[in-house]
Design an enzyme around this catalytic site. Structure first.
Site, PDB file in Angstrom:
ATOM      1  N   GLY A 105      20.270  42.959  34.401  1.00  0.00           N
ATOM      2  CA  GLY A 105      19.007  42.263  34.660  1.00  0.00           C
ATOM      3  C   GLY A 105      17.899  42.723  33.732  1.00  0.00           C
ATOM      4  O   GLY A 105      16.725  42.517  34.012  1.00  0.00           O
ATOM      5  N   GLY A 156      17.642  41.803  30.470  1.00  0.00           N
ATOM      6  CA  GLY A 156      17.420  40.847  29.377  1.00  0.00           C
ATOM      7  C   GLY A 156      18.224  41.124  28.123  1.00  0.00           C
ATOM      8  O   GLY A 156      17.775  40.789  27.020  1.00  0.00           O
ATOM      9  N   ALA A 207      19.216  37.899  26.001  1.00  0.00           N
ATOM     10  CA  ALA A 207      18.077  37.321  25.266  1.00  0.00           C
ATOM     11  C   ALA A 207      17.753  38.174  24.043  1.00  0.00           C
ATOM     12  O   ALA A 207      17.500  37.651  22.951  1.00  0.00           O
ATOM     13  CB  ALA A 207      16.853  37.225  26.172  1.00  0.00           C
ATOM     14  N   ASP A 255      12.918  35.485  29.450  1.00  0.00           N
ATOM     15  CA  ASP A 255      13.542  36.595  28.715  1.00  0.00           C
ATOM     16  C   ASP A 255      13.364  36.437  27.203  1.00  0.00           C
ATOM     17  O   ASP A 255      13.045  37.397  26.504  1.00  0.00           O
ATOM     18  CB  ASP A 255      15.045  36.668  29.016  1.00  0.00           C
ATOM     19  CG  ASP A 255      15.324  37.154  30.431  1.00  0.00           C
ATOM     20  OD1 ASP A 255      14.407  37.079  31.273  1.00  0.00           O
ATOM     21  OD2 ASP A 255      16.452  37.604  30.694  1.00  0.00           O
TER      22      ASP A 255
HETATM   23  O1  PMV Z   1      17.912  39.285  36.718  1.00  0.00           O
HETATM   24  P1  PMV Z   1      17.206  38.504  35.678  1.00  0.00           P
HETATM   25  O2  PMV Z   1      16.423  39.342  34.752  1.00  0.00           O
HETATM   26  O3  PMV Z   1      18.069  37.499  35.014  1.00  0.00           O
HETATM   27  O4  PMV Z   1      16.037  37.712  36.411  1.00  0.00           O
HETATM   28  C1  PMV Z   1      16.214  36.589  37.189  1.00  0.00           C
HETATM   29  C2  PMV Z   1      14.884  36.136  37.635  1.00  0.00           C
HETATM   30  C3  PMV Z   1      14.918  34.932  38.560  1.00  0.00           C
HETATM   31  O5  PMV Z   1      13.578  34.643  38.895  1.00  0.00           O
HETATM   32  C4  PMV Z   1      15.677  35.238  39.820  1.00  0.00           C
HETATM   33  C5  PMV Z   1      15.549  33.721  37.889  1.00  0.00           C
HETATM   34  C6  PMV Z   1      14.761  33.170  36.723  1.00  0.00           C
HETATM   35  O6  PMV Z   1      15.406  32.477  35.922  1.00  0.00           O
HETATM   36  O7  PMV Z   1      13.568  33.373  36.615  1.00  0.00           O
END
Ligand code: PMV
Length: 289
Positions: free
Chosen positions: A75, A77, A80, A123
């Site tokens: 999570g 990024g 990206a 991201d």
């Molecule tokens: O876990 P990540 O960094 O991919 O964050 C996801 C964030 C959400 O709000 C749950 C989804 C989004 O696309 O914004």
């Protein structure tokens, strides 16, 4: 040969709520992905669909070497950052004259294709420009950078962003009368936090509120709760899930002198701690060695 690097990111506030058009605040962090691209006549087998997507989008072939400081699927990024750094290295090596804005847009399109439509431009925007970005409806605006010091706790529990987004959507369908006020409350926290980005004590309180609301949405995980509580007990101003939840990472905002203690408390829970702070540069060229 050209080497470029791009930073990872965390959500400071508003994850999940941003899916419903509410504001969110994301920040670039110090760990980076480094990508070296060399103009060769043949393509070397790429290591990821993101890298394949970059060469395809730029219409060239070459070899690529990748070195990442960002754990993948945590999570933070990393996909990206890989995409933004690879596009920038190709752009430089092949003199394609794309602007930063072009790179950000192309990177988002590539993420969208690889993730089958389930990508937000957050991201790729944060990784390209660095700093703190306010996501508000369809728009993304850079906020003044602040000296924010974080300890990230990677729970090492794997999670799927699309599954967690789906989970919230299902809960909302079943209980709109509960979920909608929670999303409104997250919006309230994000909007209040914008005015206290330079006040860590206050910001920590907002993080704690945001964490409780994410728990209410059902995106918590016992290991994330453990890490959040351990960080607070070790003296963090505040701590919360960052990103999709259900696994992945949490962040703790700490007084500078306590960051090692907070990191130790996180590691004592069988997780990986990363001590970090804001990155304000975004994607950048590295010297070839
Ligand atoms: O876990 P990540 O960094 O991919 O964050 C996801 C964030 C959400 O709000 C749950 C989804 C989004 O696309 O914004």
């Amino acid at each position: 040969m050209a080497t470029w690097s791009a930073p990872g990111k965390v959500f400071l506030f508003g994850e999940h709520a941003v899916v419903y058009g509410k504001p969110g605040i994301a920040m670039a962090i110090k760990p980076r992905v480094f990508v070296t691209v060399r103009n060769t006549r043949h393509a070397t087998k790429a290591k990821s669909p993101y890298i394949d997507g970059c060469f395809e989008a730029m219409g060239v072939v070459g070899s690529v070497y990748l070195n990442s400081q960002i754990p993948s699927s945590s999570g933070l990024g990393s996909s990206a950052a890989v995409t933004v750094a690879t596009l920038s290295a190709i752009n430089d090596e092949f003199s394609l004259h794309k602007t930063r804005e072009d790179i950000a847009n192309m990177a988002f399109e590539i993420e969208k294709t690889v993730q089958k439509g389930r990508a937000s431009p957050t991201d790729t925007t944060v990784s390209t420009y660095g700093g703190i970005v306010l996501i508000s409806g369809g728009s993304r605006r850079r906020l003044p950078p602040q000296n924010i010091h974080l300890v990230i706790g990677d729970s090492l529990v794997s999670h799927s962003t699309s599954k967690m987004v789906e989970l919230v959507a299902e809960l909302r369908k079943k209980h709109p009368e509960i979920v909608d006020p929670v999303l409104d409350a997250i919006q309230g926290v994000s909007l209040a936090a914008i005015h206290h980005l330079s006040n860590p004590r206050e910001l920590g309180r907002y993080m704690n509120m945001n964490h409780a609301l994410l728990d209410a949405l059902g995106v918590g995980h016992p290991q994330l709760s453990r890490l959040v509580l351990a960080a607070r007990s070790a003296g963090a101003f505040g701590a919360k899930i960052t990103g999709a939840g259900g696994g992945g990472s949490m962040i703790a905002l700490c007084p500078r002198q306590l960051k090692h203690r907070v990191a130790g408390a996180i590691e004592a829970c069988d997780a990986r701690a990363i001590i970090t702070s804001i990155d304000t540069e975004g994607v950048r060229k590295e010297k070839n060695v």
